[in-house]
Design a protein around this motif. Structure first.
Motif, PDB file in Angstrom:
ATOM      1  N   ILE A  46       0.800  -1.274  -0.069  1.00  0.00           N
ATOM      2  CA  ILE A  46      -0.486  -0.225  -0.100  1.00  0.00           C
ATOM      3  C   ILE A  46       1.100   1.496   0.226  1.00  0.00           C
ATOM      4  O   ILE A  46       0.222   2.351  -0.161  1.00  0.00           O
ATOM      5  N   VAL A  47       2.456   1.312  -0.025  1.00  0.00           N
ATOM      6  CA  VAL A  47       2.657   2.412   0.189  1.00  0.00           C
ATOM      7  C   VAL A  47       3.263   2.745  -1.118  1.00  0.00           C
ATOM      8  O   VAL A  47       3.422   3.803  -1.465  1.00  0.00           O
ATOM      9  N   SER A  48       2.943   1.643  -2.873  1.00  0.00           N
ATOM     10  CA  SER A  48       3.616   1.553  -3.343  1.00  0.00           C
ATOM     11  C   SER A  48       2.958   3.174  -4.388  1.00  0.00           C
ATOM     12  O   SER A  48       3.427   3.492  -4.567  1.00  0.00           O
ATOM     13  N   PRO A  49       2.062   2.964  -4.614  1.00  0.00           N
ATOM     14  CA  PRO A  49       0.393   4.608  -4.192  1.00  0.00           C
ATOM     15  C   PRO A  49       0.876   6.250  -3.818  1.00  0.00           C
ATOM     16  O   PRO A  49       0.804   6.534  -4.010  1.00  0.00           O
ATOM     17  N   MET A  50       1.187   4.982  -2.739  1.00  0.00           N
ATOM     18  CA  MET A  50       2.289   7.576  -1.485  1.00  0.00           C
ATOM     19  C   MET A  50       3.137   7.255  -2.083  1.00  0.00           C
ATOM     20  O   MET A  50       3.003   8.135  -2.087  1.00  0.00           O
ATOM     21  N   ILE A  51       3.985   6.201  -2.452  1.00  0.00           N
ATOM     22  CA  ILE A  51       4.822   7.048  -2.981  1.00  0.00           C
ATOM     23  C   ILE A  51       4.537   7.478  -5.255  1.00  0.00           C
ATOM     24  O   ILE A  51       5.180   8.605  -4.879  1.00  0.00           O
ATOM     25  N   ALA A  52       4.096   6.669  -5.559  1.00  0.00           N
ATOM     26  CA  ALA A  52       3.525   7.267  -6.606  1.00  0.00           C
ATOM     27  C   ALA A  52       3.125   9.095  -6.696  1.00  0.00           C
ATOM     28  O   ALA A  52       3.156   9.521  -7.089  1.00  0.00           O
ATOM     29  N   MET A  53       1.584   8.876  -5.958  1.00  0.00           N
ATOM     30  CA  MET A  53       1.640  10.742  -5.807  1.00  0.00           C
ATOM     31  C   MET A  53       2.861  11.815  -5.052  1.00  0.00           C
ATOM     32  O   MET A  53       2.400  12.753  -5.269  1.00  0.00           O
ATOM     33  N   PHE A  54       3.594  11.067  -3.987  1.00  0.00           N
ATOM     34  CA  PHE A  54       4.386  11.674  -3.479  1.00  0.00           C
ATOM     35  C   PHE A  54       5.395  11.923  -5.538  1.00  0.00           C
ATOM     36  O   PHE A  54       5.573  13.289  -5.459  1.00  0.00           O
ATOM     37  N   ALA A  55       5.893  11.561  -5.873  1.00  0.00           N
ATOM     38  CA  ALA A  55       6.277  11.377  -7.214  1.00  0.00           C
ATOM     39  C   ALA A  55       5.225  12.173  -7.899  1.00  0.00           C
ATOM     40  O   ALA A  55       6.146  13.233  -8.752  1.00  0.00           O
ATOM     41  N   VAL A 107      -6.893  17.749  -1.036  1.00  0.00           N
ATOM     42  CA  VAL A 107      -7.287  16.708  -0.332  1.00  0.00           C
ATOM     43  C   VAL A 107      -6.138  15.646  -0.570  1.00  0.00           C
ATOM     44  O   VAL A 107      -6.466  14.363   0.204  1.00  0.00           O
ATOM     45  N   PRO A 108      -5.378  15.707  -1.340  1.00  0.00           N
ATOM     46  CA  PRO A 108      -4.621  14.249  -1.334  1.00  0.00           C
ATOM     47  C   PRO A 108      -4.203  13.989  -0.030  1.00  0.00           C
ATOM     48  O   PRO A 108      -3.598  12.664   0.519  1.00  0.00           O
ATOM     49  N   THR A 109      -4.059  14.072   0.919  1.00  0.00           N
ATOM     50  CA  THR A 109      -3.860  14.436   2.222  1.00  0.00           C
ATOM     51  C   THR A 109      -4.588  13.532   3.283  1.00  0.00           C
ATOM     52  O   THR A 109      -4.049  12.353   4.043  1.00  0.00           O
ATOM     53  N   LEU A 110      -5.985  13.664   2.499  1.00  0.00           N
ATOM     54  CA  LEU A 110      -6.711  12.641   3.153  1.00  0.00           C
ATOM     55  C   LEU A 110      -6.230  10.947   2.712  1.00  0.00           C
ATOM     56  O   LEU A 110      -6.779  10.377   3.196  1.00  0.00           O
ATOM     57  N   PHE A 111      -6.061  11.244   1.282  1.00  0.00           N
ATOM     58  CA  PHE A 111      -5.610  10.429   0.757  1.00  0.00           C
ATOM     59  C   PHE A 111      -4.642   9.316   1.161  1.00  0.00           C
ATOM     60  O   PHE A 111      -4.656   8.202   1.807  1.00  0.00           O
ATOM     61  N   TYR A 112      -3.406   9.723   1.965  1.00  0.00           N
ATOM     62  CA  TYR A 112      -2.353   9.596   2.835  1.00  0.00           C
ATOM     63  C   TYR A 112      -2.455   8.887   4.051  1.00  0.00           C
ATOM     64  O   TYR A 112      -2.495   8.292   4.711  1.00  0.00           O
ATOM     65  N   VAL A 113      -4.026   9.427   4.594  1.00  0.00           N
ATOM     66  CA  VAL A 113      -4.722   9.340   6.012  1.00  0.00           C
ATOM     67  C   VAL A 113      -4.261   8.099   5.935  1.00  0.00           C
ATOM     68  O   VAL A 113      -4.569   7.334   6.282  1.00  0.00           O
ATOM     69  N   VAL A 114      -5.391   7.954   4.640  1.00  0.00           N
ATOM     70  CA  VAL A 114      -5.891   6.790   4.584  1.00  0.00           C
ATOM     71  C   VAL A 114      -5.378   5.809   5.063  1.00  0.00           C
ATOM     72  O   VAL A 114      -5.448   4.056   5.247  1.00  0.00           O
ATOM     73  N   LEU A 115      -4.621   5.971   4.157  1.00  0.00           N
ATOM     74  CA  LEU A 115      -3.557   4.567   3.308  1.00  0.00           C
ATOM     75  C   LEU A 115      -2.458   4.337   4.495  1.00  0.00           C
ATOM     76  O   LEU A 115      -2.412   3.120   5.294  1.00  0.00           O
ATOM     77  N   ASP A 125      -6.511  -4.491   1.739  1.00  0.00           N
ATOM     78  CA  ASP A 125      -7.238  -5.718   0.366  1.00  0.00           C
ATOM     79  C   ASP A 125      -6.638  -5.515  -0.744  1.00  0.00           C
ATOM     80  O   ASP A 125      -6.415  -3.869  -0.606  1.00  0.00           O
ATOM     81  N   ALA A 126      -6.772  -6.313  -1.230  1.00  0.00           N
ATOM     82  CA  ALA A 126      -6.303  -5.569  -3.024  1.00  0.00           C
ATOM     83  C   ALA A 126      -7.731  -4.951  -3.550  1.00  0.00           C
ATOM     84  O   ALA A 126      -6.516  -4.380  -4.333  1.00  0.00           O
ATOM     85  N   LEU A 127      -8.568  -4.753  -2.851  1.00  0.00           N
ATOM     86  CA  LEU A 127      -9.952  -3.311  -2.901  1.00  0.00           C
ATOM     87  C   LEU A 127      -9.383  -2.337  -3.147  1.00  0.00           C
ATOM     88  O   LEU A 127      -8.773  -1.261  -3.907  1.00  0.00           O
ATOM     89  N   GLN A 128      -8.311  -2.038  -1.648  1.00  0.00           N
ATOM     90  CA  GLN A 128      -7.893  -1.339  -1.668  1.00  0.00           C
ATOM     91  C   GLN A 128      -6.894  -0.583  -2.134  1.00  0.00           C
ATOM     92  O   GLN A 128      -6.869   0.472  -2.496  1.00  0.00           O
ATOM     93  N   LEU A 129      -6.392  -1.886  -2.509  1.00  0.00           N
ATOM     94  CA  LEU A 129      -4.538  -1.192  -3.661  1.00  0.00           C
ATOM     95  C   LEU A 129      -4.929  -0.712  -4.609  1.00  0.00           C
ATOM     96  O   LEU A 129      -5.137   0.271  -5.592  1.00  0.00           O
ATOM     97  N   TRP A 133      -4.924   3.272  -6.304  1.00  0.00           N
ATOM     98  CA  TRP A 133      -4.020   3.384  -7.493  1.00  0.00           C
ATOM     99  C   TRP A 133      -4.926   3.902  -8.382  1.00  0.00           C
ATOM    100  O   TRP A 133      -4.235   4.941  -9.347  1.00  0.00           O
ATOM    101  N   MET A 134      -5.940   3.565  -8.658  1.00  0.00           N
ATOM    102  CA  MET A 134      -7.497   4.389  -9.119  1.00  0.00           C
ATOM    103  C   MET A 134      -7.270   6.219  -8.939  1.00  0.00           C
ATOM    104  O   MET A 134      -7.024   6.913  -9.652  1.00  0.00           O
ATOM    105  N   TYR A 135      -7.248   6.431  -7.384  1.00  0.00           N
ATOM    106  CA  TYR A 135      -6.516   7.981  -6.691  1.00  0.00           C
ATOM    107  C   TYR A 135      -5.925   8.538  -7.676  1.00  0.00           C
ATOM    108  O   TYR A 135      -5.648   9.541  -8.168  1.00  0.00           O
ATOM    109  N   VAL A 136      -4.458   7.597  -7.463  1.00  0.00           N
ATOM    110  CA  VAL A 136      -3.576   7.756  -8.236  1.00  0.00           C
ATOM    111  C   VAL A 136      -3.090   8.557  -9.759  1.00  0.00           C
ATOM    112  O   VAL A 136      -2.708   9.228 -10.058  1.00  0.00           O
TER     113      VAL A 136
END
Length: 177
Positions: A46-55, A107-115, A125-129, A133-136
């Protein structure tokens, strides 16, 4: 694109239809993802989408720095503007990356918080993951629209898809506790 940029023009019925179609395509994608069984995901994954969002945020920041400094160096913007953000404003396109960057601080701060909460509660879970990625992806498209041609109806539609995706992520997390 000139017809999209007319000041004061109200969107046409076809433009509203296109916005509706984009939002519905996002909802259909979310629904398709939701048919997957709730398979636990590796919390580290679940860290990978966070890194992508940071990128994405870093790339937009770099574009902002280049656009603003390039405009000053080439005479397209005045330092006076950057003192008070009112005097001698530059062309609108020069500030698009800055506005997109500011949007990525909201708004993306809420993304980081939920992850982070999913990781802390071992609740990924796989759906949240997939939703992450859909969010990113939707935020990447939103930033591209904002910076490249700033067509507000499409920008809004993609923004709405990202917010719906994030709301579903939060709802799934809250309901799983």
């Amino acid at each position: 694109m000139a017809e999209f940029q007319e000041e004061g023009r109200r969107p046409s019925g076809n433009e509203y239809l296109a916005v509706f179609a984009i939002i519905m395509a996002g909802v259909v994608a979310i629904a398709a993802l939701s048919t997957r069984p709730a398979i636990p995901a590796d919390p580290a994954g679940i860290v990978s989408p966070m890194i992508a969002m940071f990128a994405l945020t870093a790339v937009v920041w770099l574009l902002m720095v280049i656009a603003r400094n390039g405009a000053v160096l080439l005479g397209g913007a005045s330092l006076k503007y950057f003192r008070d953000y009112e005097t001698e404003p530059p062309s609108e396109w020069i500030e698009r990356p800055a506005r997109a960057f500011n949007n990525l601080m909201q708004v993306p701060t809420l993304f980081y918080v939920v992850l982070l909460l999913m990781i802390a509660f071992h609740n990924a879970d796989a759906l949240q993951l997939s939703l992450a990625w859909m969010y990113v992806a939707s935020r990447s498209v939103h930033a591209a629209i904002y910076i490249l041609f700033n067509y507000v109806p499409f920008r809004f539609a993609v923004y709405a898809v990202s917010c719906i995706t994030l709301a579903i992520m939060w709802a799934r997390f809250a309901l799983s506790l």
